[in-house]
Every structure is written in C-alpha cells, then in structure tokens.
Motif scaffolding. Structure first.
Motif, PDB file in Angstrom:
ATOM      1  N   ILE A 109     -14.937 -29.185   3.339  1.00 23.68           N
ATOM      2  CA  ILE A 109     -14.322 -28.072   2.556  1.00 23.68           C
ATOM      3  C   ILE A 109     -14.439 -29.446   1.334  1.00 23.68           C
ATOM      4  N   LEU A 110     -15.187 -29.147  -0.236  1.00 21.69           N
ATOM      5  CA  LEU A 110     -14.915 -30.463  -1.053  1.00 21.69           C
ATOM      6  C   LEU A 110     -14.072 -29.533  -1.796  1.00 21.69           C
ATOM      7  N   GLU A 111     -13.429 -30.742  -2.655  1.00 23.46           N
ATOM      8  CA  GLU A 111     -12.060 -30.533  -3.335  1.00 23.46           C
ATOM      9  C   GLU A 111     -12.694 -31.189  -5.194  1.00 23.46           C
ATOM     10  N   PHE A 112     -12.700 -30.107  -6.237  1.00 18.37           N
ATOM     11  CA  PHE A 112     -13.072 -30.412  -7.291  1.00 18.37           C
ATOM     12  C   PHE A 112     -11.214 -29.905  -7.914  1.00 18.37           C
ATOM     13  N   GLU A 113     -11.150 -30.663  -9.397  1.00 20.95           N
ATOM     14  CA  GLU A 113      -9.606 -30.569 -10.249  1.00 20.95           C
ATOM     15  C   GLU A 113      -9.614 -29.295 -10.096  1.00 20.95           C
ATOM     16  N   ASN A 114     -10.916 -28.271 -10.525  1.00 19.11           N
ATOM     17  CA  ASN A 114      -9.596 -26.713 -10.561  1.00 19.11           C
ATOM     18  C   ASN A 114      -9.759 -25.355  -9.396  1.00 19.11           C
ATOM     19  N   ARG A 115     -10.862 -26.132  -8.209  1.00 19.43           N
ATOM     20  CA  ARG A 115     -11.662 -25.007  -8.089  1.00 19.43           C
ATOM     21  C   ARG A 115     -12.029 -26.233  -6.102  1.00 19.43           C
ATOM     22  N   GLU A 116     -12.550 -25.219  -5.224  1.00 20.03           N
ATOM     23  CA  GLU A 116     -12.571 -25.886  -4.125  1.00 20.03           C
ATOM     24  C   GLU A 116     -13.738 -25.399  -3.442  1.00 20.03           C
ATOM     25  N   VAL A 117     -14.699 -25.920  -2.655  1.00 17.35           N
ATOM     26  CA  VAL A 117     -15.773 -25.261  -2.097  1.00 17.35           C
ATOM     27  C   VAL A 117     -15.995 -25.315  -0.687  1.00 17.35           C
ATOM     28  N   GLU A 118     -16.046 -24.013  -0.455  1.00 15.66           N
ATOM     29  CA  GLU A 118     -16.702 -24.021   0.710  1.00 15.66           C
ATOM     30  C   GLU A 118     -17.769 -23.961   1.966  1.00 15.66           C
ATOM     31  N   LEU A 119     -18.469 -25.975   2.410  1.00 15.48           N
ATOM     32  CA  LEU A 119     -19.918 -25.600   2.617  1.00 15.48           C
ATOM     33  C   LEU A 119     -20.252 -25.444   4.305  1.00 15.48           C
ATOM     34  N   LYS A 120     -20.851 -24.584   4.239  1.00  8.40           N
ATOM     35  CA  LYS A 120     -21.328 -24.434   5.964  1.00  8.40           C
ATOM     36  C   LYS A 120     -22.798 -24.557   6.315  1.00  8.40           C
ATOM     37  N   LYS A 121     -23.541 -24.793   6.965  1.00  9.29           N
ATOM     38  CA  LYS A 121     -24.913 -24.775   7.405  1.00  9.29           C
ATOM     39  C   LYS A 121     -26.006 -24.373   6.521  1.00  9.29           C
ATOM     40  N   GLY A 122     -26.614 -24.520   5.850  1.00 12.01           N
ATOM     41  CA  GLY A 122     -27.387 -24.509   5.261  1.00 12.01           C
ATOM     42  C   GLY A 122     -26.898 -24.016   3.497  1.00 12.01           C
ATOM     43  N   ASP A 123     -25.942 -24.733   3.025  1.00 12.01           N
ATOM     44  CA  ASP A 123     -25.682 -24.597   2.185  1.00 12.01           C
ATOM     45  C   ASP A 123     -25.597 -26.356   1.279  1.00 12.01           C
ATOM     46  N   CYS A 124     -26.189 -25.926   0.067  1.00 11.16           N
ATOM     47  CA  CYS A 124     -26.283 -27.370  -1.446  1.00 11.16           C
ATOM     48  C   CYS A 124     -25.755 -26.594  -2.110  1.00 11.16           C
ATOM     49  N   LEU A 125     -25.427 -28.074  -2.716  1.00 11.36           N
ATOM     50  CA  LEU A 125     -24.298 -28.197  -4.169  1.00 11.36           C
ATOM     51  C   LEU A 125     -24.934 -28.849  -5.046  1.00 11.36           C
ATOM     52  N   ASN A 126     -25.051 -29.212  -5.906  1.00 11.72           N
ATOM     53  CA  ASN A 126     -24.587 -29.893  -7.249  1.00 11.72           C
ATOM     54  C   ASN A 126     -23.505 -30.951  -7.676  1.00 11.72           C
ATOM     55  N   ILE A 127     -23.463 -31.630  -7.866  1.00 12.99           N
ATOM     56  CA  ILE A 127     -22.545 -32.186  -7.931  1.00 12.99           C
ATOM     57  C   ILE A 127     -23.236 -33.299  -8.785  1.00 12.99           C
ATOM     58  N   GLU A 128     -22.826 -32.977 -10.575  1.00 11.84           N
ATOM     59  CA  GLU A 128     -22.788 -33.873 -11.646  1.00 11.84           C
ATOM     60  C   GLU A 128     -22.055 -35.408 -11.478  1.00 11.84           C
ATOM     61  N   ALA A 129     -22.753 -36.001 -12.198  1.00 11.59           N
ATOM     62  CA  ALA A 129     -22.306 -37.229 -12.587  1.00 11.59           C
ATOM     63  C   ALA A 129     -21.171 -37.540 -12.822  1.00 11.59           C
ATOM     64  N   MET A 130     -20.183 -38.026 -12.814  1.00 12.66           N
ATOM     65  CA  MET A 130     -18.780 -38.665 -12.744  1.00 12.66           C
ATOM     66  C   MET A 130     -18.087 -37.300 -13.362  1.00 12.66           C
ATOM     67  N   GLU A 131     -18.398 -36.159 -12.130  1.00 14.53           N
ATOM     68  CA  GLU A 131     -17.406 -35.376 -12.255  1.00 14.53           C
ATOM     69  C   GLU A 131     -16.244 -35.374 -10.787  1.00 14.53           C
ATOM     70  N   LYS A 132     -14.840 -35.580 -11.234  1.00 15.42           N
ATOM     71  CA  LYS A 132     -14.399 -35.439 -10.109  1.00 15.42           C
ATOM     72  C   LYS A 132     -13.717 -34.611  -8.844  1.00 15.42           C
ATOM     73  N   HIS A 133     -14.404 -35.147  -7.683  1.00 19.02           N
ATOM     74  CA  HIS A 133     -14.369 -34.815  -6.320  1.00 19.02           C
ATOM     75  C   HIS A 133     -13.818 -35.608  -5.029  1.00 19.02           C
ATOM     76  N   ARG A 134     -13.316 -34.472  -4.028  1.00 20.64           N
ATOM     77  CA  ARG A 134     -12.937 -35.634  -2.477  1.00 20.64           C
ATOM     78  C   ARG A 134     -13.265 -34.856  -1.557  1.00 20.64           C
ATOM     79  N   VAL A 135     -13.501 -35.085  -0.944  1.00 11.22           N
ATOM     80  CA  VAL A 135     -13.633 -34.342   0.900  1.00 11.22           C
ATOM     81  C   VAL A 135     -12.239 -33.896   1.169  1.00 11.22           C
ATOM     82  N   LYS A 136     -12.327 -32.817   1.114  1.00 14.76           N
ATOM     83  CA  LYS A 136     -10.520 -32.308   1.904  1.00 14.76           C
ATOM     84  C   LYS A 136     -10.861 -31.849   3.413  1.00 14.76           C
ATOM     85  N   PHE A 137     -11.731 -31.224   3.764  1.00 21.23           N
ATOM     86  CA  PHE A 137     -12.368 -31.468   5.066  1.00 21.23           C
ATOM     87  C   PHE A 137     -13.431 -31.650   5.494  1.00 21.23           C
ATOM     88  N   THR A 138     -13.625 -32.137   7.115  1.00 21.41           N
ATOM     89  CA  THR A 138     -15.002 -31.811   7.512  1.00 21.41           C
ATOM     90  C   THR A 138     -14.605 -31.071   8.964  1.00 21.41           C
TER      91      THR A 138
END
Length: 104
Positions: A62-91
């Motif tokens: 689970i990645l956490e952004f300032e205004n949302r969370e994104v759950e990722l499972k096997k095969g999921d992909c995501l682009n994070i823009e430069a300077m976009e605040k994010h953190r790893v909430k769970f692995t």
C-alpha cells in the motif's frame, strides 16, 4: 550485455529491505527492491527529483499519497511523478514484496 534474472537473489530478511541496481546511466536508473514487511518511517515522505515507474512483481503493498492510498498487488504498475509526496504504508508480511522500479 549481461543477462539478469529478476527473481534471483530474493532475500527474505524481516529486518532489512534490499535494493539491487540493474541498470543506470545519466538519465535512467532501474532497480529491483525486495521488501519484507518494511514500511516508511512514521512522518517520512519521499519527494524524489525523478519520476518513478513501479511494477509489483510479487507480494502486496500500500502506497500512501497526500490525498489517497493505492493498493498494489502482483502485476500492478503505477507512475509516480517527480516531487509527488508518497510513502510506503504496508508491504507483505508473509512473503517478499518484489518491486521493479524505473527512475527517469
């Protein structure tokens, strides 16, 4: 050119996260990251100078952004823009989480 298998060197160690540089030049860096239940420290946010494209090869995160969370499972992909605040909430706690990350 050296052949590389992305599923080699999968280290399971609950105390440490592992980073493997696959390729790097002046414009791009490609890494394999193996997480074993690790998360970002409390109140810590990544604000990277480069954009990051991630593909989850194994596990769950689970990645956490300032205004949302994104759950990722096997095969999921995501682009994070430069300077976009994010953190790893769970692995995943019971299996390695294997990330394929391209910084550009």
């Amino acid at each position: 050119m050296e052949k590389y298998n992305i599923f080699e060197k999968i280290i399971v160690d609950k105390t440490e996260e592992f980073f493997f540089e696959i390729f790097k030049n002046e414009t791009i860096k490609i890494e394999k990251i193996v997480s074993n239940g690790q998360t970002s420290p409390e109140n810590f946010w990544y604000e990277q100078e480069k954009s990051e494209f991630i593909l989850l090869l194994e596990g769950f995160a689970i990645l956490e952004f300032e205004n949302r969370e994104v759950e990722l499972k096997k095969g999921d992909c995501l682009n994070i823009e430069a300077m976009e605040k994010h953190r790893v909430k769970f692995t995943s706690l019971n299996e390695p989480t294997i990330w394929f990350a391209v910084f550009y």
